[in-house]
Design an enzyme around this catalytic site. Structure first.
Site, short mmCIF file in Angstrom:
data_model
loop_
_atom_site.label_atom_id
_atom_site.label_comp_id
_atom_site.label_asym_id
_atom_site.label_seq_id
_atom_site.Cartn_x
_atom_site.Cartn_y
_atom_site.Cartn_z
CG HIS A 1 7.02 -13.07 3.87
ND1 HIS A 1 6.14 -12.03 3.75
CD2 HIS A 1 8.22 -12.59 3.48
CE1 HIS A 1 6.77 -10.97 3.29
NE2 HIS A 1 8.03 -11.27 3.13
CG HIS B 1 7.90 -22.58 3.47
ND1 HIS B 1 8.76 -22.90 2.47
CD2 HIS B 1 6.71 -22.35 2.85
CE1 HIS B 1 8.14 -22.86 1.31
NE2 HIS B 1 6.89 -22.55 1.51
CG HIS C 1 1.99 -21.52 2.43
ND1 HIS C 1 2.35 -20.28 1.97
CD2 HIS C 1 2.93 -22.39 1.97
CE1 HIS C 1 3.46 -20.38 1.24
NE2 HIS C 1 3.83 -21.66 1.23
CG HIS D 1 4.99 -25.58 0.25
ND1 HIS D 1 4.62 -24.31 -0.14
CD2 HIS D 1 3.94 -26.39 -0.08
CE1 HIS D 1 3.41 -24.35 -0.68
NE2 HIS D 1 2.97 -25.60 -0.66
CB THR E 1 3.13 -20.18 -3.81
OG1 THR E 1 3.71 -20.43 -2.53
CG2 THR E 1 2.81 -21.49 -4.49
CB THR E 2 6.78 -16.42 -1.98
OG1 THR E 2 7.90 -17.30 -2.14
CG2 THR E 2 5.88 -16.95 -0.88
ZN LIG Z 1 5.39 -22.38 0.20
#
Ligand SMILES: [Zn+2]
Ligand SMILES: *[C@@H]1O[C@H](CO)[C@@H](O)[C@H](O)[C@H]1NC(C)=O
Ligand SMILES: *[C@@H]1O[C@H](CO)[C@@H](O)[C@H](O)[C@H]1NC(C)=O
Ligand SMILES: *[C@@H]1O[C@H](CO)[C@@H](O)[C@H](O)[C@H]1NC(C)=O
Length: 303
Positions: free
Chosen positions: A86, A118, A120, A143, A230-231
């Protein structure tokens, strides 16, 4: 006619089961975010992230700065970056003082220890930030996830509204000349070429500090609001800090994110959740001086 023998049948089930179990355990798809809530009810609940932040609709608030404890101390171990299917992420090691970097201050009441970092991103054709700032999507969003040290594990912290704080940094692509990076960002971007396959990992060669992931960012200028992961499971337990300043990323480094693959060997692109509604939440913009006093604000918050 041929009927499969019981053994045949049994063997097929045995073969399929572990895959099926895996498939269900942590599977979510960025192409169908509307379905997340059926397995993770909080994704359809309140205080969700990301949101659009507009400078004309935020509340200027005089706040103490964030304190960045051990952020500029070296890690005692090398960082291992992983393709999780992801995102790409790394667990934050302890510093040479034996403790992990932490943040406190601002609106935070407690100490929040850095857990993981991580990213995005989008694709060749699309922007990849989750938060929208003054009407703009940006190219990449980082993030840094922190756990309230009142709670022993991240899973426990997800059960409490003050469980987590995330620092979000937006990046804007620069097309000419390499951007200047501090060692953290440089090493992470360089690791991407080794991470194309799902579950692959790469250990960087240099000892880093967490602070060097922030480049020369102005750490004092941020927006802050109450939101969620947000996941999935989308836990509404996150005090977000989105920095107002945007960092540069060289086009050649951004393009390395577009070469990654997910668990099913599809290109790992557009790993961003759609914007969520702000509802009646307030977004504060930290001001080092005093345009609005806390007393003036009190009437605003709990009406
Ligand atoms: Zn994130
Ligand atoms: C990513 O988003 C862009 C723009 O919406 C779209 O053209 C592209 O097909 C998407 N790619 C994937 C793999 O979702
Ligand atoms: C979180 O809360 C749920 C429901 O109260 C509980 O079942 C679970 O054990 C808690 N998880 C942790 C890690 O504390
Ligand atoms: C990714 O997997 C493929 C096939 O499974 C393999 O040939 C390739 O070497 C792997 N790439 C990396 C960077 O590990």
């Amino acid at each position: 006619m041929h009927f499969p023998t019981f053994d045949d049948f049994y063997q097929r089930i045995l073969f399929l089961l572990p895959f099926a179990a895996n498939f269900r355990s942590n599977e979510f798809d960025y192409q169908t975010p509307d379905l997340w809530q059926f397995k993770h009810p909080q994704c359809g609940g309140f205080d969700q992230s990301p949101i659009a932040i507009h400078r004309r609709k935020v509340i200027p608030l005089s706040l103490p700065p964030l304190t960045f404890g051990f952020y500029d101390e070296l890690f005692d171990d090398l960082v291992t970056v992983k393709n999780s299917g992801h995102t790409v992420e790394f667990k934050v090691p302890s510093t040479i003082y034996g403790l992990k970097p932490y943040v406190s201050g601002g609106l935070l009441q407690d100490f929040y220890e850095a857990e993981s970092v991580h990213f995005h991103w989008g694709s060749r054709k699309s922007k990849g930030s989750e938060h929208v700032l003054n009407g703009h999507y940006y190219d990449l969003e980082m993030h840094i996830v922190h756990r309230n040290t009142k709670y022993l594990t991240f899973d426990e912290a997800l059960n409490y509204t003050d469980g987590v704080t995330v620092l979000a940094v937006l990046f804007k692509v620069v097309r000419h000349g390499p951007a200047f990076y501090q060692p953290g960002l440089r090493e992470i971007f360089n690791s991407l070429l080794h991470l194309s396959n799902f579950s692959s990992s790469y250990t960087v060669e240099e000892h880093l500090t967490l602070g060097s992931m922030l480049g020369n960012l102005n750490r004092g200028n941020f927006y802050t609001y109450k939101g969620s992961l947000t996941t999935p499971p989308c836990s509404p337990v996150v005090q977000w800090h989105v920095f107002a300043e945007v960092l540069p990323i060289w086009i050649q480094d951004l393009a390395k994110f577009w070469l990654l693959f997910d668990e099913r060997r599809r290109p790992l692109l557009n790993n961003t959740r759609p914007l969520q509604s702000q509802e009646n939440r307030l977004i504060f913009h930290r001001q080092p001086f005093l345009p609005l006093q806390p007393e003036q604000l009190q009437g605003l918050i709990w009406v």
